[in-house]
Write a protein that holds these residues in place. Structure first.
Motif, PDB file in Angstrom:
ATOM      1  N   GLU A 102       0.831  -1.207   0.000  1.00  0.00           N
ATOM      2  CA  GLU A 102       0.000   0.000   0.000  1.00  0.00           C
ATOM      3  C   GLU A 102       0.866   1.257   0.000  1.00  0.00           C
ATOM      4  N   GLU A 103       1.978   1.216   0.695  1.00  0.00           N
ATOM      5  CA  GLU A 103       2.884   2.362   0.722  1.00  0.00           C
ATOM      6  C   GLU A 103       3.487   2.615  -0.662  1.00  0.00           C
ATOM      7  N   LEU A 104       3.773   1.546  -1.396  1.00  0.00           N
ATOM      8  CA  LEU A 104       4.266   1.713  -2.775  1.00  0.00           C
ATOM      9  C   LEU A 104       3.165   2.281  -3.665  1.00  0.00           C
ATOM     10  N   ALA A 105       1.942   1.766  -3.500  1.00  0.00           N
ATOM     11  CA  ALA A 105       0.813   2.252  -4.298  1.00  0.00           C
ATOM     12  C   ALA A 105       0.567   3.736  -4.035  1.00  0.00           C
ATOM     13  N   GLU A 106       0.767   4.149  -2.804  1.00  0.00           N
ATOM     14  CA  GLU A 106       0.587   5.556  -2.433  1.00  0.00           C
ATOM     15  C   GLU A 106       1.547   6.447  -3.226  1.00  0.00           C
ATOM     16  N   VAL A 107       2.778   5.991  -3.357  1.00  0.00           N
ATOM     17  CA  VAL A 107       3.776   6.741  -4.134  1.00  0.00           C
ATOM     18  C   VAL A 107       3.341   6.828  -5.594  1.00  0.00           C
ATOM     19  N   LEU A 108       2.839   5.720  -6.127  1.00  0.00           N
ATOM     20  CA  LEU A 108       2.464   5.666  -7.539  1.00  0.00           C
ATOM     21  C   LEU A 108       1.195   6.454  -7.847  1.00  0.00           C
ATOM     22  N   ARG A 109       0.382   6.723  -6.827  1.00  0.00           N
ATOM     23  CA  ARG A 109      -0.840   7.514  -7.037  1.00  0.00           C
ATOM     24  C   ARG A 109      -0.559   9.005  -7.176  1.00  0.00           C
ATOM     25  N   ARG A 110       0.609   9.426  -6.759  1.00  0.00           N
ATOM     26  CA  ARG A 110       0.923  10.851  -6.847  1.00  0.00           C
ATOM     27  C   ARG A 110       0.819  11.317  -8.308  1.00  0.00           C
ATOM     28  N   PRO A 111       0.302  12.506  -8.539  1.00  0.00           N
ATOM     29  CA  PRO A 111       0.105  12.983  -9.925  1.00  0.00           C
ATOM     30  C   PRO A 111       1.361  12.886 -10.786  1.00  0.00           C
ATOM     31  N   GLU A 112       2.509  13.162 -10.199  1.00  0.00           N
ATOM     32  CA  GLU A 112       3.749  13.152 -10.991  1.00  0.00           C
ATOM     33  C   GLU A 112       4.248  11.740 -11.315  1.00  0.00           C
ATOM     34  N   ASN A 113       3.601  10.715 -10.713  1.00  0.00           N
ATOM     35  CA  ASN A 113       4.063   9.340 -10.926  1.00  0.00           C
ATOM     36  C   ASN A 113       3.037   8.457 -11.651  1.00  0.00           C
ATOM     37  N   GLN A 114       1.996   9.059 -12.176  1.00  0.00           N
ATOM     38  CA  GLN A 114       0.928   8.252 -12.755  1.00  0.00           C
ATOM     39  C   GLN A 114       1.242   7.726 -14.156  1.00  0.00           C
ATOM     40  N   HIS A 115       2.448   8.009 -14.647  1.00  0.00           N
ATOM     41  CA  HIS A 115       2.876   7.494 -15.946  1.00  0.00           C
ATOM     42  C   HIS A 115       3.568   6.138 -15.833  1.00  0.00           C
ATOM     43  N   VAL A 116       3.689   5.618 -14.621  1.00  0.00           N
ATOM     44  CA  VAL A 116       4.486   4.404 -14.384  1.00  0.00           C
ATOM     45  C   VAL A 116       3.594   3.172 -14.298  1.00  0.00           C
ATOM     46  N   TYR A 117       3.928   2.153 -15.089  1.00  0.00           N
ATOM     47  CA  TYR A 117       3.261   0.847 -14.977  1.00  0.00           C
ATOM     48  C   TYR A 117       3.952   0.014 -13.891  1.00  0.00           C
ATOM     49  N   VAL A 118       3.220  -0.963 -13.364  1.00  0.00           N
ATOM     50  CA  VAL A 118       3.783  -1.902 -12.389  1.00  0.00           C
ATOM     51  C   VAL A 118       3.710  -3.302 -12.987  1.00  0.00           C
ATOM     52  N   ALA A 156      -5.055  -5.304  -6.875  1.00  0.00           N
ATOM     53  CA  ALA A 156      -6.221  -5.174  -6.000  1.00  0.00           C
ATOM     54  C   ALA A 156      -6.238  -3.851  -5.232  1.00  0.00           C
ATOM     55  N   PHE A 157      -5.129  -3.136  -5.218  1.00  0.00           N
ATOM     56  CA  PHE A 157      -5.079  -1.872  -4.484  1.00  0.00           C
ATOM     57  C   PHE A 157      -5.769  -0.767  -5.284  1.00  0.00           C
ATOM     58  N   ALA A 158      -6.300   0.182  -4.573  1.00  0.00           N
ATOM     59  CA  ALA A 158      -7.074   1.267  -5.201  1.00  0.00           C
ATOM     60  C   ALA A 158      -6.277   1.941  -6.314  1.00  0.00           C
ATOM     61  N   ASP A 159      -6.914   2.113  -7.468  1.00  0.00           N
ATOM     62  CA  ASP A 159      -6.363   2.809  -8.633  1.00  0.00           C
ATOM     63  C   ASP A 159      -5.196   2.085  -9.304  1.00  0.00           C
ATOM     64  N   MET A 160      -4.926   0.847  -8.912  1.00  0.00           N
ATOM     65  CA  MET A 160      -3.769   0.138  -9.454  1.00  0.00           C
ATOM     66  C   MET A 160      -4.114  -0.875 -10.544  1.00  0.00           C
ATOM     67  N   ARG A 161      -5.377  -1.288 -10.645  1.00  0.00           N
ATOM     68  CA  ARG A 161      -5.703  -2.379 -11.565  1.00  0.00           C
ATOM     69  C   ARG A 161      -5.293  -2.096 -13.000  1.00  0.00           C
ATOM     70  N   ASP A 162      -5.611  -0.929 -13.520  1.00  0.00           N
ATOM     71  CA  ASP A 162      -5.398  -0.647 -14.940  1.00  0.00           C
ATOM     72  C   ASP A 162      -3.978  -0.224 -15.277  1.00  0.00           C
ATOM     73  N   ARG A 163      -3.112  -0.167 -14.279  1.00  0.00           N
ATOM     74  CA  ARG A 163      -1.700   0.113 -14.564  1.00  0.00           C
ATOM     75  C   ARG A 163      -0.801  -1.011 -14.064  1.00  0.00           C
ATOM     76  N   THR A 164      -1.442  -2.130 -13.652  1.00  0.00           N
ATOM     77  CA  THR A 164      -0.683  -3.286 -13.177  1.00  0.00           C
ATOM     78  C   THR A 164      -0.714  -4.395 -14.216  1.00  0.00           C
TER      79      THR A 164
END
Length: 448
Positions: A227-243, A264-272
């Protein structure tokens, strides 16, 4: 000598020197060596610059030694389980062959298998997919290769946490992108930290790879850590990164840890880009069956690539895969419990070797001890051991035990041991590792 068999049909002795029939003149001209017509060998830079898989190279060396009749303990150098696939999968394999399910399937896999994968991910991972978002490949490695090739290109960067599975950096390079190593530490249990991830992401970062549980360290990240990693990836400046979430060991977690899928984490499905398969928990390594779960357009692009490489995965393997996903999971749970016991036994044996440090892994079936305290010491023959590769070669030559040096995984101070082996082989290998290391220690003391 005067018997009829020595006479010719004309009545003269066939063996008399005057009656010898001269050999017929040869119709062939004298042999003239022809100039070679083969072009000069020139390998593609893509291949010549690629690193050979160290694990495969060591396993090949062990196989060669065994073929010469030498006794070698190579059980701890290969990442595959030592138990059989689920009985349901074995039965389905026989059934597929008997029923004639031996033809090509669609490139993306049979609809039945893709539906079974969707049901499995929904039930156990709490992530919903449609069959069009699943690509069945000939192993997880192929699925990784294809999705990286589909999304990455020159100018992109891919974050590869180290220690890493040996194939990640080379797969990234094949796409034209650059692997950027993201260091993790033994003190953190080799988990990726949010702080390190945030510092590493740049505008050119296309993807970050998360292998959970990890090969080679066995690190199993908790839901909170993810979840802490997902939090970093949700930041506007990091939303270009796939996992790229490699979850091939997801069923092999210990100490009550429940694996969480990154999608399964919020906002992560379509970039995972979820990678999974049947080799590890289901022990179906030789079936070569894995899959990608990702948004439809990404799956479509990866499928196009697969259509020009292998087309479909094995039809028999796919039928067995359906049975594996629907099998009695208590069989898998029992094997995981056995692996946990072997982990604890192996850790106990390592703890008896002075100056060897090894974090307790939470999943997979690997130990990743730091043996660098022994670098710079000498063998009884006077050879100085300078790195893990040299130590592994010495261990193989003198003690007939094969382990994999950490250099292959971006961690030159360490070794990788797979405890997916018999307890006898685990005890033998780690005991001999201890003898090897302590003999080096004695040799140094004699020199001083």
């Amino acid at each position: 000598n005067d018997s009829p068999r020595h006479w010719s049909v004309h009545g003269a002795r066939a063996d008399h020197p005057e009656n010898k029939i001269p050999p017929a003149p040869s119709s062939r001209p004298p042999s003239i060596p022809l100039p070679t017509m083969a072009p000069a060998l020139r390998l593609s830079p893509m291949v010549s610059e690629m690193e050979e898989s160290t694990t495969v190279a060591i396993f090949s060396k062990v196989s060669d030694m065994k073929s010469r009749g030498e006794k070698v303990n190579g059980a701890l150098c290969v990442g595959q389980p030592d138990f059989a696939p689920p009985p349901e999968a074995i039965k389905a394999t026989e059934e597929a062959a008997a029923k004639g399910l031996t033809s090509y399937t669609g490139v993306t896999g049979t609809l039945e298998l893709r539906q079974a994968i969707c049901e499995y991910l929904d039930k156990y991972k709490k992530v919903r997919y449609a069959p069009e978002e699943i690509l069945v490949a000939s192993g997880g490695k192929q699925a990784i290769y294809q999705v990286v090739m589909a999304l990455c290109q020159a100018g992109d960067e891919v974050l590869v946490p180290a220690p890493y599975w040996t194939s990640y950096p080379d797969i990234v390079k094949l796409s034209g992108a650059a692997p950027v190593i993201l260091e993790t530490t033994a003190e953190d249990g080799y988990a990726i930290t949010a702080k390190a991830l945030a510092a590493a992401i740049k505008p050119s970062t296309r993807m970050v790879i998360v292998c959970n549980p990890s090969n080679p360290t066995g690190c199993a990240m908790s839901r909170q850590q993810l979840e802490e990693l997902a939090e970093v990836l949700r930041r506007p400046e990091n939303q270009h990164v796939y996992v790229l979430s490699d979850e091939i060991y997801e069923r092999i977690c210990f100490d009550g840890l429940e694996h969480a899928s990154f999608a399964a984490f919020a906002d992560m499905r379509d970039r995972t880009l979820t990678i999974n398969g049947f080799s590890k928990a289901f022990s179906m390594t030789g079936y070569r069956l894995g899959y990608l779960a990702a948004p439809k357009e990404i799956v479509k692009a990866a499928s196009k690539l697969q259509s020009q490489i292998t087309s479909c995965a094995s039809s028999i393997g796919q039928h067995a895969g359906i049975a594996a996903l629907k099998c009695d999971m208590s069989y898998i749970s029992g094997k995981v419990q056995e692996l946990e016991e072997k982990r604890d036994m192996a850790l106990g044996l390592l703890a008896q070797i002075p100056d060897v440090k090894c974090p307790k892994p939470g999943g997979a079936f690997y130990l990743f001890p730091d043996i660098s305290a022994y670098f710079g010491r000498t063998t009884s023959g006077g050879e100085e051991i300078q790195d893990a590769t040299q130590l592994c070669l010495h261990l193989l030559a003198e003690y007939r035990v094969a382990l994999v040096p950490g250099d292959a995984f971006g961690a030159p101070k360490c070794l990788r041991l797979s405890y997916a082996a018999t307890k006898e082989n685990i005890t033998d290998a780690i005991t001999k590792l201890g003898s090897c290391l302590q003999a080096l220690q004695s040799a140094k003391k004699q020199r001083c």
